[in-house]
Design a protein around this motif. Structure first.
Motif, PDB file in Angstrom:
ATOM      1  N   THR A 239      -4.728   0.164   4.044  1.00  0.00           N
ATOM      2  CA  THR A 239      -3.522   0.720   3.423  1.00  0.00           C
ATOM      3  C   THR A 239      -3.477   0.457   1.915  1.00  0.00           C
ATOM      4  OG1 THR A 239      -1.105   0.813   3.515  1.00  0.00           O
ATOM      5  CG2 THR A 239      -2.103  -1.321   3.911  1.00  0.00           C
ATOM      6  N   ILE A 240      -4.212  -0.554   1.438  1.00  0.00           N
ATOM      7  CA  ILE A 240      -4.198  -0.890   0.015  1.00  0.00           C
ATOM      8  C   ILE A 240      -5.309  -0.174  -0.754  1.00  0.00           C
ATOM      9  CG2 ILE A 240      -4.556  -2.778  -1.640  1.00  0.00           C
ATOM     10  CD1 ILE A 240      -3.125  -4.610   0.363  1.00  0.00           C
ATOM     11  N   VAL A 241      -6.537  -0.262  -0.260  1.00  0.00           N
ATOM     12  CA  VAL A 241      -7.692   0.267  -0.996  1.00  0.00           C
ATOM     13  C   VAL A 241      -8.104   1.664  -0.538  1.00  0.00           C
ATOM     14  CG1 VAL A 241     -10.143  -0.102  -1.511  1.00  0.00           C
ATOM     15  CG2 VAL A 241      -8.549  -2.034  -1.561  1.00  0.00           C
ATOM     16  N   ALA A 242      -8.073   1.916   0.768  1.00  0.00           N
ATOM     17  CA  ALA A 242      -8.551   3.203   1.288  1.00  0.00           C
ATOM     18  C   ALA A 242      -7.847   4.409   0.652  1.00  0.00           C
ATOM     19  CB  ALA A 242      -8.426   3.234   2.807  1.00  0.00           C
ATOM     20  N   PRO A 243      -6.512   4.384   0.441  1.00  0.00           N
ATOM     21  CA  PRO A 243      -5.880   5.557  -0.186  1.00  0.00           C
ATOM     22  C   PRO A 243      -6.390   5.834  -1.599  1.00  0.00           C
ATOM     23  CG  PRO A 243      -4.231   4.215   0.908  1.00  0.00           C
ATOM     24  CD  PRO A 243      -5.499   3.412   0.899  1.00  0.00           C
ATOM     25  N   ILE A 244      -6.736   4.790  -2.334  1.00  0.00           N
ATOM     26  CA  ILE A 244      -7.243   4.989  -3.699  1.00  0.00           C
ATOM     27  C   ILE A 244      -8.650   5.585  -3.651  1.00  0.00           C
ATOM     28  CG2 ILE A 244      -7.879   3.790  -5.831  1.00  0.00           C
ATOM     29  CD1 ILE A 244      -5.577   1.831  -5.189  1.00  0.00           C
TER      30      ILE A 244
ATOM     31  N   GLY B 254       0.792  -1.218   0.000  1.00  0.00           N
ATOM     32  CA  GLY B 254       0.000   0.000   0.000  1.00  0.00           C
ATOM     33  C   GLY B 254       0.825   1.270   0.000  1.00  0.00           C
ATOM     34  N   LEU B 255       0.135   2.385   0.255  1.00  0.00           N
ATOM     35  CA  LEU B 255       0.735   3.710   0.194  1.00  0.00           C
ATOM     36  C   LEU B 255       0.670   4.464   1.515  1.00  0.00           C
ATOM     37  CD1 LEU B 255      -0.849   4.793  -3.205  1.00  0.00           C
ATOM     38  CD2 LEU B 255       1.594   4.620  -2.810  1.00  0.00           C
ATOM     39  N   ALA B 256      -0.146   3.983   2.445  1.00  0.00           N
ATOM     40  CA  ALA B 256      -0.432   4.751   3.648  1.00  0.00           C
ATOM     41  C   ALA B 256       0.817   5.033   4.473  1.00  0.00           C
ATOM     42  CB  ALA B 256      -1.471   4.022   4.501  1.00  0.00           C
ATOM     43  N   HIS B 257       1.818   4.152   4.398  1.00  0.00           N
ATOM     44  CA  HIS B 257       3.012   4.326   5.226  1.00  0.00           C
ATOM     45  C   HIS B 257       4.049   5.254   4.612  1.00  0.00           C
ATOM     46  CE1 HIS B 257       4.127   1.366   2.265  1.00  0.00           C
ATOM     47  NE2 HIS B 257       5.364   1.322   2.675  1.00  0.00           N
ATOM     48  N   PHE B 258       3.874   5.635   3.355  1.00  0.00           N
ATOM     49  CA  PHE B 258       4.914   6.375   2.644  1.00  0.00           C
ATOM     50  C   PHE B 258       5.200   7.721   3.311  1.00  0.00           C
ATOM     51  CE2 PHE B 258       6.324   9.246  -0.815  1.00  0.00           C
ATOM     52  CZ  PHE B 258       7.471   8.592  -1.193  1.00  0.00           C
TER      53      PHE B 258
ATOM     54  N   ALA C 228       0.203  -1.151  -5.158  1.00  0.00           N
ATOM     55  CA  ALA C 228      -1.101  -0.940  -4.519  1.00  0.00           C
ATOM     56  C   ALA C 228      -2.234  -1.193  -5.498  1.00  0.00           C
ATOM     57  CB  ALA C 228      -1.187   0.474  -3.950  1.00  0.00           C
ATOM     58  N   LEU C 229      -2.045  -0.769  -6.743  1.00  0.00           N
ATOM     59  CA  LEU C 229      -3.080  -0.997  -7.756  1.00  0.00           C
ATOM     60  C   LEU C 229      -3.251  -2.489  -8.022  1.00  0.00           C
ATOM     61  CD1 LEU C 229      -2.295   1.869 -10.290  1.00  0.00           C
ATOM     62  CD2 LEU C 229      -4.322   1.658  -8.858  1.00  0.00           C
ATOM     63  N   LEU C 230      -2.136  -3.193  -8.179  1.00  0.00           N
ATOM     64  CA  LEU C 230      -2.219  -4.643  -8.380  1.00  0.00           C
ATOM     65  C   LEU C 230      -2.938  -5.312  -7.211  1.00  0.00           C
ATOM     66  CD1 LEU C 230       1.346  -5.362  -9.798  1.00  0.00           C
ATOM     67  CD2 LEU C 230      -0.802  -5.765 -11.001  1.00  0.00           C
ATOM     68  N   ASN C 231      -2.584  -4.896  -6.005  1.00  0.00           N
ATOM     69  CA  ASN C 231      -3.195  -5.496  -4.818  1.00  0.00           C
ATOM     70  C   ASN C 231      -4.663  -5.157  -4.679  1.00  0.00           C
ATOM     71  OD1 ASN C 231      -0.891  -6.815  -3.983  1.00  0.00           O
ATOM     72  ND2 ASN C 231      -0.269  -5.252  -2.532  1.00  0.00           N
ATOM     73  N   CYS C 232      -5.046  -3.944  -5.058  1.00  0.00           N
ATOM     74  CA  CYS C 232      -6.449  -3.555  -4.874  1.00  0.00           C
ATOM     75  C   CYS C 232      -7.354  -4.293  -5.851  1.00  0.00           C
ATOM     76  CB  CYS C 232      -6.624  -2.043  -4.981  1.00  0.00           C
ATOM     77  SG  CYS C 232      -6.945  -1.389  -6.617  1.00  0.00           S
ATOM     78  N   PHE C 233      -6.809  -4.785  -6.955  1.00  0.00           N
ATOM     79  CA  PHE C 233      -7.596  -5.597  -7.883  1.00  0.00           C
ATOM     80  C   PHE C 233      -7.687  -7.046  -7.413  1.00  0.00           C
ATOM     81  CE2 PHE C 233      -5.564  -2.553 -11.070  1.00  0.00           C
ATOM     82  CZ  PHE C 233      -6.605  -1.657 -10.975  1.00  0.00           C
ATOM     83  N   ILE C 234      -6.572  -7.592  -6.950  1.00  0.00           N
ATOM     84  CA  ILE C 234      -6.486  -9.030  -6.681  1.00  0.00           C
ATOM     85  C   ILE C 234      -6.850  -9.387  -5.243  1.00  0.00           C
ATOM     86  CG2 ILE C 234      -4.906 -11.003  -6.619  1.00  0.00           C
ATOM     87  CD1 ILE C 234      -3.332  -9.640  -8.912  1.00  0.00           C
ATOM     88  N   ASN C 235      -6.205  -8.741  -4.275  1.00  0.00           N
ATOM     89  CA  ASN C 235      -6.346  -9.166  -2.880  1.00  0.00           C
ATOM     90  C   ASN C 235      -7.773  -9.127  -2.341  1.00  0.00           C
ATOM     91  OD1 ASN C 235      -3.566  -9.333  -3.116  1.00  0.00           O
ATOM     92  ND2 ASN C 235      -3.164  -8.435  -1.129  1.00  0.00           N
TER      93      ASN C 235
END
Length: 295
Positions: free
Chosen positions: A259-264, A99-103, A178-185
């Motif tokens: 952290t994966i979907v919420a930022p998007i 994800g991106l939330a920790h960046f 994050a994009l890959l994960n938000c589609f698959i996970n």
């Protein structure tokens, strides 16, 4: 070379196993109390087991590390940040989270050398110090602050089953993952499917494609970063894998949906855009978390 890894989950153990195998002094930082020495076992892709990989155990990171790798999940980072603030600012730190939330959070630390990693291999924790390597994939690394030369030594640990590549843009690298994960996970977690089943079964495949199309309709610029063919290719490459989000659901644990979907979703809201399908997927996973359901 001394490398300390905060977190002894599947990713931390797998990274540790490959570093130890190459004669590196590795310390695992764990909250639980253990003997100061343990032995990691790794079940390899071919089913063979590599054992007797000796690792030191500590309760806190030290001031003597050449590199500290933070391999806990996002939800555990708030407990880790204070520990990192206490170590010398010249010790390089590598964050390994989805994800991106920790960046932006990590860049608030005083450390002079901070890098991020995007993990594309598969790992499954079997026992406390036994990990299975479930799929070969690249460990991408990108420096967000500091000197690249502080991290380039890490490249020497790259090998056929544990490839390491360096990227130039850390935030873009994390966004791609994050994009890959938000589609698959989330879909694998909701439908309780292996990654490969998302593309071999008709209805899951259509859901996957619709989700991709919705995201790209709101963020057409993302198509330059990731195309649908890349999503399909990742499903093929990790076909037998249980995604981390499905693994968390099966164990009744909190997932990384925030952290994966919420930022998007947040980025879409800032543009006054709605994403009904992704929002529904997000709420379904959150509902599973709230129920504490174990399957």
């Amino acid at each position: 070379m001394r490398i300390e890894i905060i977190g002894a989950g599947s990713v931390g153990l797998l990274i540790a196993s490959y570093l130890i195998e190459q004669q590196t002094d590795v310390t695992l930082v764990k909250r639980q109390q253990y003997q100061k020495e343990q032995s990691i076992a790794r079940t390899n892709i071919d089913g063979n087991i590599t054992s007797d990989l000796h690792v030191s155990i500590a309760s806190r990171p030290s001031s003597k590390a050449d590199l500290i790798i933070v391999a806990v999940k996002y939800g555990q980072l708030q407990a880790v940040y204070p520990m990192l603030a206490d170590i010398p600012v010249n010790i390089p730190i590598l964050f390994v989270q989805n994800g991106l939330a920790h960046f932006e959070e990590a860049l608030q630390l005083p450390q002079q050398q901070i890098a991020f990693s995007s993990i594309q291999f598969g790992a499954q924790k079997i026992e406390e110090f036994h990990v299975a390597h479930k799929g070969i994939g690249v460990m991408k690394v990108a420096v967000a602050r500091g000197d690249l030369t502080s991290f380039t030594f890490f490249k020497k640990f790259s090998k056929m089953n544990f490839p390491i590549d360096f990227e130039q843009d850390a935030e873009l690298m994390l966004l791609e993952k994050a994009l890959l994960n938000c589609f698959i996970n989330p879909l694998t977690a909701i439908l309780q499917l292996k990654n490969g089943q998302l593309i071999t079964e008709n209805n899951p495949f259509q859901l996957l494609k619709n989700l991709y199309n919705e995201v790209m309709t709101v963020f057409p610029q993302y198509e330059k970063i990731i195309q649908f063919g890349q999503v399909v290719a990742l499903c093929e490459k990790t076909a037998a894998n249980t995604s981390s989000m499905l693994g968390d659901r099966l164990a009744g644990r909190k997932t990384e949906i925030d952290t994966i979907v919420a930022p998007i979703l947040k980025k879409a809201a800032l543009q006054n855009q709605t994403m009904p399908m992704l929002q529904t997927v997000y709420l379904l996973v959150k509902a599973f978390e709230e129920s504490g359901e174990k399957m």
